[in-house]
Scaffold this motif. Structure first.
Motif, PDB file in Angstrom:
ATOM      1  N   ALA A   1       0.889  -1.268   0.053  1.00 20.25           N
ATOM      2  CA  ALA A   1      -0.100  -0.140  -0.098  1.00 20.25           C
ATOM      3  C   ALA A   1       0.749   1.293  -0.184  1.00 20.25           C
ATOM      4  CB  ALA A   1      -0.829   0.007   1.310  1.00 20.25           C
ATOM      5  N   ILE A   2       2.027   1.256   0.783  1.00 19.66           N
ATOM      6  CA  ILE A   2       2.830   2.231   0.958  1.00 19.66           C
ATOM      7  C   ILE A   2       3.452   2.619  -0.534  1.00 19.66           C
ATOM      8  CG2 ILE A   2       5.089   3.108   1.806  1.00 19.66           C
ATOM      9  CD1 ILE A   2       4.151   1.548   4.330  1.00 19.66           C
ATOM     10  N   ARG A   3       4.030   1.484  -0.972  1.00 21.33           N
ATOM     11  CA  ARG A   3       4.653   1.411  -2.447  1.00 21.33           C
ATOM     12  C   ARG A   3       3.602   2.033  -3.531  1.00 21.33           C
ATOM     13  NH1 ARG A   3       6.959  -3.570  -0.514  1.00 21.33           N
ATOM     14  NH2 ARG A   3       9.095  -3.169   0.112  1.00 21.33           N
ATOM     15  N   VAL A   4       2.502   1.651  -3.445  1.00 20.52           N
ATOM     16  CA  VAL A   4       1.268   2.160  -4.337  1.00 20.52           C
ATOM     17  C   VAL A   4       0.999   3.411  -4.323  1.00 20.52           C
ATOM     18  CG1 VAL A   4      -1.018   1.700  -5.029  1.00 20.52           C
ATOM     19  CG2 VAL A   4       0.471  -0.200  -4.824  1.00 20.52           C
ATOM     20  N   ALA A   5       0.922   3.751  -3.031  1.00 21.51           N
ATOM     21  CA  ALA A   5       0.537   5.288  -2.877  1.00 21.51           C
ATOM     22  C   ALA A   5       1.683   6.190  -3.223  1.00 21.51           C
ATOM     23  CB  ALA A   5       0.116   5.467  -1.480  1.00 21.51           C
ATOM     24  N   ALA A   6       2.920   5.923  -2.793  1.00 21.56           N
ATOM     25  CA  ALA A   6       4.144   6.670  -3.430  1.00 21.56           C
ATOM     26  C   ALA A   6       4.308   6.719  -4.742  1.00 21.56           C
ATOM     27  CB  ALA A   6       5.446   5.911  -2.583  1.00 21.56           C
ATOM     28  N   ALA A   7       3.729   5.828  -5.506  1.00 26.39           N
ATOM     29  CA  ALA A   7       3.895   5.638  -7.056  1.00 26.39           C
ATOM     30  C   ALA A   7       2.887   6.556  -7.513  1.00 26.39           C
ATOM     31  CB  ALA A   7       3.946   4.316  -7.544  1.00 26.39           C
ATOM     32  N   GLY A   8       1.783   7.092  -6.834  1.00 27.33           N
ATOM     33  CA  GLY A   8       0.789   8.066  -7.429  1.00 27.33           C
ATOM     34  C   GLY A   8      -0.477   7.107  -7.691  1.00 27.33           C
ATOM     35  N   GLU A   9      -0.430   5.896  -7.494  1.00 25.42           N
ATOM     36  CA  GLU A   9      -1.650   5.202  -7.560  1.00 25.42           C
ATOM     37  C   GLU A   9      -2.709   5.013  -6.426  1.00 25.42           C
ATOM     38  OE1 GLU A   9      -2.411   3.768 -10.475  1.00 25.42           O
ATOM     39  OE2 GLU A   9      -0.171   4.081 -11.407  1.00 25.42           O
ATOM     40  N   ALA A  10      -3.976   4.527  -6.454  1.00 24.41           N
ATOM     41  CA  ALA A  10      -4.843   4.585  -5.655  1.00 24.41           C
ATOM     42  C   ALA A  10      -5.083   3.088  -5.237  1.00 24.41           C
ATOM     43  CB  ALA A  10      -6.135   5.109  -6.244  1.00 24.41           C
ATOM     44  N   LEU A  11      -5.408   3.098  -3.845  1.00 25.15           N
ATOM     45  CA  LEU A  11      -5.879   1.583  -3.426  1.00 25.15           C
ATOM     46  C   LEU A  11      -6.980   1.815  -3.332  1.00 25.15           C
ATOM     47  CD1 LEU A  11      -3.268   2.426  -0.077  1.00 25.15           C
ATOM     48  CD2 LEU A  11      -2.687   0.923  -2.066  1.00 25.15           C
ATOM     49  N   LEU A  12      -7.630   1.044  -4.457  1.00 25.85           N
ATOM     50  CA  LEU A  12      -8.870   0.994  -4.568  1.00 25.85           C
ATOM     51  C   LEU A  12      -9.010  -0.352  -5.577  1.00 25.85           C
ATOM     52  CD1 LEU A  12     -10.241   4.269  -5.295  1.00 25.85           C
ATOM     53  CD2 LEU A  12     -10.725   3.052  -3.308  1.00 25.85           C
ATOM     54  N   SER A  13      -9.418  -1.642  -4.603  1.00 29.17           N
ATOM     55  CA  SER A  13      -9.412  -2.842  -5.375  1.00 29.17           C
ATOM     56  C   SER A  13     -10.810  -2.912  -5.665  1.00 29.17           C
ATOM     57  CB  SER A  13      -8.737  -3.986  -4.513  1.00 29.17           C
ATOM     58  OG  SER A  13      -9.813  -3.987  -3.368  1.00 29.17           O
ATOM     59  N   PRO A  14     -11.372  -3.920  -6.518  1.00 32.36           N
ATOM     60  CA  PRO A  14     -12.731  -4.153  -6.917  1.00 32.36           C
ATOM     61  C   PRO A  14     -13.682  -4.498  -5.625  1.00 32.36           C
ATOM     62  CG  PRO A  14     -11.394  -5.213  -8.530  1.00 32.36           C
ATOM     63  CD  PRO A  14     -10.199  -4.756  -7.618  1.00 32.36           C
ATOM     64  N   VAL A  15     -13.045  -5.062  -4.769  1.00 34.05           N
ATOM     65  CA  VAL A  15     -13.507  -5.409  -3.513  1.00 34.05           C
ATOM     66  C   VAL A  15     -13.733  -3.836  -2.731  1.00 34.05           C
ATOM     67  CG1 VAL A  15     -13.597  -6.454  -1.104  1.00 34.05           C
ATOM     68  CG2 VAL A  15     -12.740  -7.649  -3.156  1.00 34.05           C
ATOM     69  N   ALA A  16     -12.790  -3.140  -2.636  1.00 31.00           N
ATOM     70  CA  ALA A  16     -12.684  -1.785  -1.867  1.00 31.00           C
ATOM     71  C   ALA A  16     -13.611  -0.931  -2.698  1.00 31.00           C
ATOM     72  CB  ALA A  16     -11.367  -1.302  -1.887  1.00 31.00           C
ATOM     73  N   THR A  17     -13.702  -0.857  -3.882  1.00 33.74           N
ATOM     74  CA  THR A  17     -14.601  -0.019  -4.799  1.00 33.74           C
ATOM     75  C   THR A  17     -16.021  -0.288  -4.631  1.00 33.74           C
ATOM     76  OG1 THR A  17     -12.685   0.282  -6.454  1.00 33.74           O
ATOM     77  CG2 THR A  17     -15.093   0.783  -7.003  1.00 33.74           C
ATOM     78  N   LYS A  18     -16.308  -1.781  -4.609  1.00 29.89           N
ATOM     79  CA  LYS A  18     -17.600  -2.076  -4.175  1.00 29.89           C
ATOM     80  C   LYS A  18     -18.214  -1.567  -2.744  1.00 29.89           C
ATOM     81  CE  LYS A  18     -20.503  -6.186  -4.046  1.00 29.89           C
ATOM     82  NZ  LYS A  18     -20.788  -7.752  -4.030  1.00 29.89           N
ATOM     83  N   GLY A  19     -17.082  -1.726  -1.703  1.00 26.10           N
ATOM     84  CA  GLY A  19     -17.584  -1.357  -0.488  1.00 26.10           C
ATOM     85  C   GLY A  19     -17.652   0.282  -0.307  1.00 26.10           C
ATOM     86  N   LEU A  20     -17.025   0.994  -1.361  1.00 25.80           N
ATOM     87  CA  LEU A  20     -17.017   2.226  -1.466  1.00 25.80           C
ATOM     88  C   LEU A  20     -18.482   2.827  -1.996  1.00 25.80           C
ATOM     89  CD1 LEU A  20     -15.758   5.333  -1.681  1.00 25.80           C
ATOM     90  CD2 LEU A  20     -14.953   4.783  -3.920  1.00 25.80           C
TER      91      LEU A  20
END
Length: 229
Positions: free
Chosen positions: A118-137
């Protein structure tokens, strides 16, 4: 390569210590500060120039949501990425945190490798939104009484959508579905680099801080309609 500078913001000292040990065990990242509340997190974000802040949503005094808004509103901290830490992956404040400028969210029960990723993904400018997380959102958005096209900035976003090309809108719909650039590339039969270019252009035209906010904008503008199962 310069190590990722990580700031830990949580009112539980024991949890911060555990995160510090984990983060500092990696060669490509290190902890630059610890905050016990949101106000301290904002101060340390400015003084340490952290790349990523692991921010607990619920803290005494200034909570994580308020701190996220303060960091996101500061032009000098435009490069800071915030990962919200929640007790559950789907938290009642998830929608607000993404609107506030967080790059995504992670459950406190996540595996160590998930946290590091998550730290690496965020640092790269991406978002932590998997399909499961997006469904929850989306579920959270609906549960809070939201409906597509009726968010607080819906009219403004809808107007900005007019500036998107047909392909950019198509990519935005895929992003709103929680798909990665590689997955979108496969679906649209283009290269991942092309997808990334479209995503970046959409963010610029919509005034989105990152990919996570694109998802919120897609629903609040009415471009994508949540499906109630």
């Amino acid at each position: 390569m310069t190590p990722i500078k990580v700031l830990l913001a949580d009112d539980q000292a024991l949890l911060r210590s555990a995160f510090r040990v984990l983060v500092d065990s990696e060669s490509d990242m290190h902890v630059v500060g610890e905050a016990a509340d949101g106000a301290e997190a904002v101060t340390l974000a400015r003084s340490t120039r952290a790349d990523v802040v692991l921010m607990d949503i619920r803290m005494p005094g200034t909570d994580g949501l308020t701190a996220t808004r303060m960091i996101s509103a500061d032009p000098d901290l435009a490069g800071v990425r915030i990962v919200m830490l929640t007790t559950f992956e789907v938290d009642e404040y998830v929608v607000q945190s993404l609107r506030a400028g967080a790059s995504g969210f992670l459950g406190k029960g996540a595996e160590p490798e998930e946290l590091l990723n998550a730290i690496r993904v965020a640092a790269a400018g991406e978002a932590l939104l998997s399909p499961v997380a997006t469904k929850g959102l989306i579920a959270s958005f609906l549960a809070q009484g939201g409906s597509a096209g009726e968010g607080p900035d819906a009219a403004e976003y809808a107007e900005r959508l007019a500036a998107l090309t047909g392909r950019e809108r198509e990519v935005l719909v895929q992003v709103a579905g929680g798909h990665s650039n590689d997955q979108i590339a496969d679906r649209l039969v283009v290269s991942p680099l092309t997808v990334k270019t479209h995503v970046n252009r959409a963010m610029a035209k919509l005034g989105a801080r990152d990919r996570a906010q694109l998802v919120v904008i897609a629903y609040e503008s009415g471009l994508v309609r949540p499906r109630v199962e």
